[in-house]
Design a protein around this motif. Structure first.
Motif, PDB file in Angstrom:
ATOM      1  N   GLU A  22       0.830  -1.201   0.000  1.00 35.70           N
ATOM      2  CA  GLU A  22       0.000   0.000   0.000  1.00 35.70           C
ATOM      3  C   GLU A  22       0.871   1.261   0.000  1.00 35.70           C
ATOM      4  O   GLU A  22       0.603   2.227  -0.712  1.00 35.70           O
TER       5      GLU A  22
ATOM      6  N   ALA B  40      11.085  -1.937   1.233  1.00 35.92           N
ATOM      7  CA  ALA B  40      11.584  -2.794   2.308  1.00 35.92           C
ATOM      8  C   ALA B  40      11.440  -4.240   1.870  1.00 35.92           C
ATOM      9  O   ALA B  40      10.620  -4.563   1.011  1.00 35.92           O
TER      10      ALA B  40
ATOM     11  N   ALA C  33       9.301 -20.395   5.974  1.00 35.53           N
ATOM     12  CA  ALA C  33       9.881 -20.438   7.311  1.00 35.53           C
ATOM     13  C   ALA C  33      11.379 -20.654   7.214  1.00 35.53           C
ATOM     14  O   ALA C  33      12.179 -19.952   7.853  1.00 35.53           O
TER      15      ALA C  33
ATOM     16  N   GLY D 233      22.943 -14.017  11.116  1.00 30.95           N
ATOM     17  CA  GLY D 233      23.806 -12.843  11.016  1.00 30.95           C
ATOM     18  C   GLY D 233      25.056 -13.150  10.205  1.00 30.95           C
ATOM     19  O   GLY D 233      25.528 -14.282  10.162  1.00 30.95           O
ATOM     20  N   GLY D 234      25.586 -12.145   9.561  1.00 32.18           N
ATOM     21  CA  GLY D 234      26.893 -12.264   8.936  1.00 32.18           C
ATOM     22  C   GLY D 234      26.917 -12.903   7.567  1.00 32.18           C
ATOM     23  O   GLY D 234      27.977 -13.252   7.071  1.00 32.18           O
TER      24      GLY D 234
ATOM     25  N   GLN E 259      27.080 -12.926   3.668  1.00 35.31           N
ATOM     26  CA  GLN E 259      27.616 -11.921   2.732  1.00 35.31           C
ATOM     27  C   GLN E 259      26.561 -11.523   1.723  1.00 35.31           C
ATOM     28  O   GLN E 259      26.480 -10.397   1.307  1.00 35.31           O
TER      29      GLN E 259
ATOM     30  N   LYS F  97      27.372 -18.013  -2.000  1.00 37.36           N
ATOM     31  CA  LYS F  97      28.756 -17.782  -1.574  1.00 37.36           C
ATOM     32  C   LYS F  97      29.200 -18.931  -0.680  1.00 37.36           C
ATOM     33  O   LYS F  97      28.445 -19.372   0.190  1.00 37.36           O
TER      34      LYS F  97
END
Lengths: 398, 289
Positions: free
Chosen positions: B18, B183, B211, B220-221, B223, B261
């Protein structure tokens, strides 16, 4: 109209200009805010904010300015409904879960009800309370895993709530983010000159005229190469144990450097807490990968731009005394600070990046050595903004 | 708003949030360029196609490269061709207009009906490039110096500009744009997007795949986080491979489709191993294609 909002945005660090403000007024005049706060939130953001790194500041300013706008009463009931919805636990890691274990559903609801009762007494209407989401403890829960749930599905219900959720906090440039952002910052480190390699795509006018003349007026085009980046970089990394907490951010910078193909030359060196007569080519800092620092200074001309990456925190003796190295078998005849000064004197451009945030430099355990090293190298914190500052420093002569 | 009958609401094969719809409509109503940023794979380029389709307009795409100059978008005066022609004398070279070719912006200005102009990846060009276009985008006309003609836009084109944030864009340029950051879609939105591409997908399989996908993105982390296009490929692979929904969370098949990667692949394997998930050895070989 809303003119204070304009100044509030500026105060929160969103670079708004009159041009954009007038554009917003024009849009409001056309009824583009759809007569709702949510509509206004999105409209004003699209017109006024030009970078996702400023979204968070905008959210803060918006929550600040509009926090007292009435929110419909039915929202209080909705909050309780939202709480009913159990969400899959796997979205939180177990470590995070532990931290918020006490925030189970019943407890959260009990506290929320309690808070609602209290607030009613003081604020004449619980609806208002939800509007202030960002400032009450429960509003703050927007940042912690349990809280995101509460607001999670309500995103479009109230703009203030959206703003208070601060979904774009991660995009702030003064926060440490990631490889890509570092790469973008590093791209600014370039100096164009010379004509060594690359495609020939610029017309060489002089040569073209000469060649055409040689061919008796039959046009002969001669192409030449464009300008190239001539920046050479050496990254010196501390691989000491005190750097372990910052390993991830350092490896992100390392990756970004490695991927930056636009440098003419890029070298990596390691040291353990401080530089002495040897530097190392591998992070293990053992003698089999050692190069003499003297040779390093001879090998790399003064035109290399040197970035130190380290916490600059060590025992004072490691920096100032002969034989002070942390590795007991490693005797250094000269103190580390002498080597650092030598390196600083050799290169035209050198900076120090410190993963410890700048506000702590005066307070952390290593503040004594940090202060000494800051006298030798200009020091920047290892964030995107810090790196940009460092790169500006690397581009001008000291 | 009512005076603008054009109202973009997304199209059959492009799901727009929207917020994004609002931004598009604001840009159209104000006649300003819309600058779109976002993670790779969030459909920045697709948006312009969708707008053109949704509003029933012609789409002109101007792909920006590192050597593109602002002038190329207006018109090109082919001097070299004219010189060559003059040497052989078999063309009429007295009329310069034969050697003036319109660029994409010029084409958009001269179009019979209002067009959608996509300026794709504007950040690839030289840092001054956006500034050089300011004037033309503002007043919607330009002069052809060689002939002294003025090209005036018949209809103000809807200008969509995408950027991958490889370079900072100049402030003066930003001031004139409407900005939208796409986003990364949340799970519900992503489910819709996948359904658009794979309408017959089993609900259970989709849920499990999403999921797993968001779990991997949450590590996290990494590349290169997997994006929408990788997810779509993965879902395709899962369907073709006849994987049952129960297998996905247990075995993470075809992981190489999501992760490109080595470093990322190992990081995820490590995580899975810690959680006691046995990844079949077969996946190791699969990712080599």
């Amino acid at each position: 109209m809303f003119i204070h909002f304009f100044y509030l945005l500026k105060a929160y660090g969103v670079p708004v200009t009159i041009t954009e403000w007038m554009m917003l007024m024009e849009a409001l005049g056309k009824g583009m805010a759809l007569s709702s706060l949510t509509g206004f939130y999105h409209l004003a953001r699209a017109v006024l904010v030009k970078s996702e790194t400023h979204y968070d500041r905008y959210d803060l300013a918006f929550a600040h300015y509009f926090r007292d706008i009435e929110t419909p009463v039915e929202l209080t009931e909705k909050v309780l409904q939202w709480l009913e919805k159990a969400l899959p636990p796997r979205q939180i890691s177990s470590a995070e879960r532990k931290q918020f274990q006490e925030w189970d559903l019943d407890e959260l609801r009990r506290r929320l009800e309690e808070r609602l009762r209290e607030q009613k007494g003081e604020h004449h209407g619980g609806g208002k309370w939800i509007g202030t989401g960002g400032t009450s403890p429960f509003g703050h829960s927007g940042y912690h895993p349990a809280g995101i749930r509460i607001g999670g599905e309500s995103v479009n219900k109230s703009a203030v709530k959206v703003a208070a959720q601060r979904n774009f906090r991660n995009f702030r440039t003064d926060e440490t983010i990631g490889v890509r952002q570092f790469e973008v910052a590093l791209r600014k480190l370039r100096q164009l000159s010379s004509k060594v390699e690359g495609p020939r795509e610029e017309l060489d006018i002089d040569e073209t005229i000469r060649e055409t003349g040689d061919k008796g007026g039959l046009l002969q085009l001669v192409w030449t190469r464009g300008r190239k980046n001539t920046v050479k970089v050496a990254l010196m990394m501390d691989s000491g144990g005190s750097m372990d907490p910052y390993m991830r951010i350092c490896s992100q910078l390392f990756t970004a450097m490695n991927r930056s193909s636009h440098f003419k030359d890029l070298r990596f060196f390691y040291f353990h807490n401080c530089v002495y007569q040897h530097l190392y080519l591998k992070s293990s800092c053992r003698m089999d990968s050692a190069v003499r620092t003297e040779d390093f200074l001879r090998l790399l001309g003064p035109d290399y731009k040197v970035l130190f990456l380290g916490d600059a925190s060590m025992a004072p003796s490691e920096l100032t005394m002969p034989g002070g190295s942390i590795d007991w078998y490693y005797g250094n005849d000269e103190p580390g600070i002498t080597w650092l000064r030598r390196i600083a004197a050799h290169f035209n451009h050198a900076v120090w990046l410190n993963p410890i945030p700048a506000p702590y430099w005066d307070r952390t355990i290593g503040s004594y050595t940090i202060t000494i090293i800051r006298d030798v190298f200009p020091m920047f914190e290892l964030t995107v903004e810090g790196l940009e500052g460092a790169i500006r420093k690397l581009k001008v002569r000291r | 708003m009512q005076e603008h009958k054009l109202f973009f609401t997304g199209t059959r094969n492009y799901i727009a949030s929207e917020e994004l719809q609002n931004s598009v409509n604001v840009a159209v109503a104000l006649g300003r360029p819309l600058l779109i940023k976002g993670e790779p794979g969030t459909g920045k380029t697709m948006l312009a196609r969708s707008i053109a389709e949704g509003l029933g307009k012609e789409l002109l795409i101007w792909n920006i490269k590192s050597t593109t100059r602002a002038r190329d978008g207006l018109y090109i005066y082919d001097t070299v061709q004219r010189l060559y022609d003059s040497q052989f004398g078999d063309h009429d070279v007295s009329d310069i207009r034969h050697y003036i070719k319109m660029g994409k912006l010029g084409e958009a200005f001269l179009a019979e009906r209002q067009a959608v102009l996509l300026i794709d990846e504007i950040d690839k060009a030289d840092i001054e490039f956006p500034n050089d276009l300011l004037w033309e985008l503002d007043i919607m006309s330009f002069d052809i110096l060689e002939t002294g003609e003025t090209v005036q836009a018949r209809h103000r084109p809807i200008v969509i500009i995408t950027s991958n944030a490889e370079k900072e864009l100049p402030d003066a340029f930003l001031r004139r744009c409407i900005f939208h950051y796409i986003a990364f879609p949340d799970a519900a939105m992503m489910a819709e997007i996948v359904k658009v591409h794979h309408p017959d997908l089993e609900q259970k399989l989709l849920e499990e795949a999403l999921a797993a996908f968001y779990w991997i993105r949450g590590i996290g982390g990494l590349q290169k986080k997997p994006s929408t296009s990788e997810l779509l490929d993965w879902v395709q692979a899962l369907t073709v491979g006849g994987i049952s929904p129960q297998q996905i969370g247990k075995e993470f098949p075809f992981l190489g489709v999501l992760l490109k990667k080595d470093h990322d692949f190992n990081a995820v394997l490590q995580r899975l191993h810690n959680q006691g998930v046995q990844v079949k050895s077969g996946t190791g070989t699969l990712r080599s294609w």
